[in-house]
Write an enzyme that holds these catalytic residues in place. Sequence first.
Site, PDB file in Angstrom:
ATOM      1  N   HIS A  25      -3.228  46.570 -23.954  1.00  0.00           N
ATOM      2  CA  HIS A  25      -2.108  47.340 -24.493  1.00  0.00           C
ATOM      3  C   HIS A  25      -1.746  46.769 -25.868  1.00  0.00           C
ATOM      4  O   HIS A  25      -1.697  45.549 -26.044  1.00  0.00           O
ATOM      5  CB  HIS A  25      -0.866  47.209 -23.603  1.00  0.00           C
ATOM      6  N   CYS A  48       3.661  45.804 -17.339  1.00  0.00           N
ATOM      7  CA  CYS A  48       2.679  45.196 -18.249  1.00  0.00           C
ATOM      8  C   CYS A  48       3.147  45.182 -19.713  1.00  0.00           C
ATOM      9  O   CYS A  48       3.044  44.157 -20.408  1.00  0.00           O
ATOM     10  CB  CYS A  48       1.343  45.915 -18.128  1.00  0.00           C
TER      11      CYS A  48
END
Length: 336
Positions: free
Chosen positions: A241, A128
Site C-alpha cells: 500500500h 493495514c
Amino acid sequence: KSYNVAILGATGAVGQTMIKVLEERNFPINEIRFLASERSAGKEVEYMGVKYKVEAVSEDSFKGIDIALFSAGGERSKKWAPIAASKGAVVIDNSSAFRMDPDVPLVVPEVNPEDVKWHKGIIANPNCSTIQMVVALYPIHKVKKIKRIIVATYQAVSGAGATAIADLENETKAVMEGRYYYPQALPHHIAFNVIPRIDNFEPNGYTKEEMKMINETRKIMHEPDIKVSPTCVRVPVYVGHSEAVTIETQLPITAEEAREILMKAPGVIVEDDPINNVYPVPIEVAGKDDVFVGRIRKDAGFENGLSMWIVGDNLRKGAATNAVQIAELLIKYELI
Ligand code: A2P
C-alpha cells in the site's frame, strides 16, 4: 519457553504470510495448528519444512492454545474469538470486528505497545493502511504534535484477499487477449484502472475503510481529537500500500527535521533522494517488514505543513508482521 499457536484463516493471503513471518522470526512454537473452513480441511501447508494438514475450525481447535492468530474475516472473528478466549487463548485478531471495542486494545508495537497489558483475551490488529501511517507519523507527533492528517491511499488488491488477487490476474490476461473477465471480488474492473472505494459506504459519504483510518488512528495514538481526512483507493498492484500524506503540526517543522526524526524511528526506513529516483515503490517494499518513507517535503499549502509518501507491505506490517509482533509483546511482558 515455547507456546501453542493456532492460525485461523491459514489458507488465506494474510494467513499464509503469518506462517512465513513466524518461521522467519523463529517464533518459539511448541505446537502449531492451521485452521480454515471445511472447504480447506485436509489441504496441506508447510511450516519449518514439515507438512501439516489444515483443520476445519471447531470449538476443540482452541483447546490448549496460548495464542490464536485470526485472519478469516469479521464474521468468523465475531463467532470464534470469544470461544478461543474462553478456552484460555489470547486472540490476536486481524479483522475489524473488535477494533473499536473499548475492552479491546488496538496495538501497533512501535506506537502503543503497553496497551497489550490490559487485554481481556482479545487484542485487535489495526487496519493495514492505518498501521503504516501511524508507524511513520507517531515519531513526528511526539516531537511536533500533529493536528491534522490528509491522506490518499493507493492500496494493493491483496488487501481484499485471494479472490481480488485472482481478479487482477484474470482481468489483465483477458484485456491482453481482447476478452472481458467479470470481477469476482472488487466492485469494478481493477486491471488498468483505479477504484475510489474500499469496503462499504457510510451515510456520511466516506467508506468504512476511510472511517477506520480516522477512528483507529485516534485510538492507537491516544489522540481522540486528531483530525484525519482520508480517501482510500484500490490500485492494480499485487502487494504494497502507498500513501500520499500531508500533516499540519502545532510546532513548525522542516523536511530536514522530519528526515532526522524518521531515520531514528523504529520500524521506519527513509528512502528519500528524489533527484536520483530514490523513493519507495510498492514492488520494492513487498516482502519487507519495515515502513518506507520518501518524498519528504515542506508542504506548499499549510503554514506548519509537511508532505510525504509512505509505503508498506500490507500483508506483512499491515497484517501478519504486526500480529506476530503483538504476540512477541505478550511474551516480553510475560502475559502468557
Ligand atoms: P478457506 O480457504 O477454507 O475458505 P482471504 O482473505 O485470502 O480470502 O482468506 C480468507 C481466509 O479465511 C481463508 O483461510 C479461508 O479459508 C478462511 N475462511 C473463510 N471462511 C471461513 C469459515 N467459515 N470458517 C473458517 N475459515 C474461513
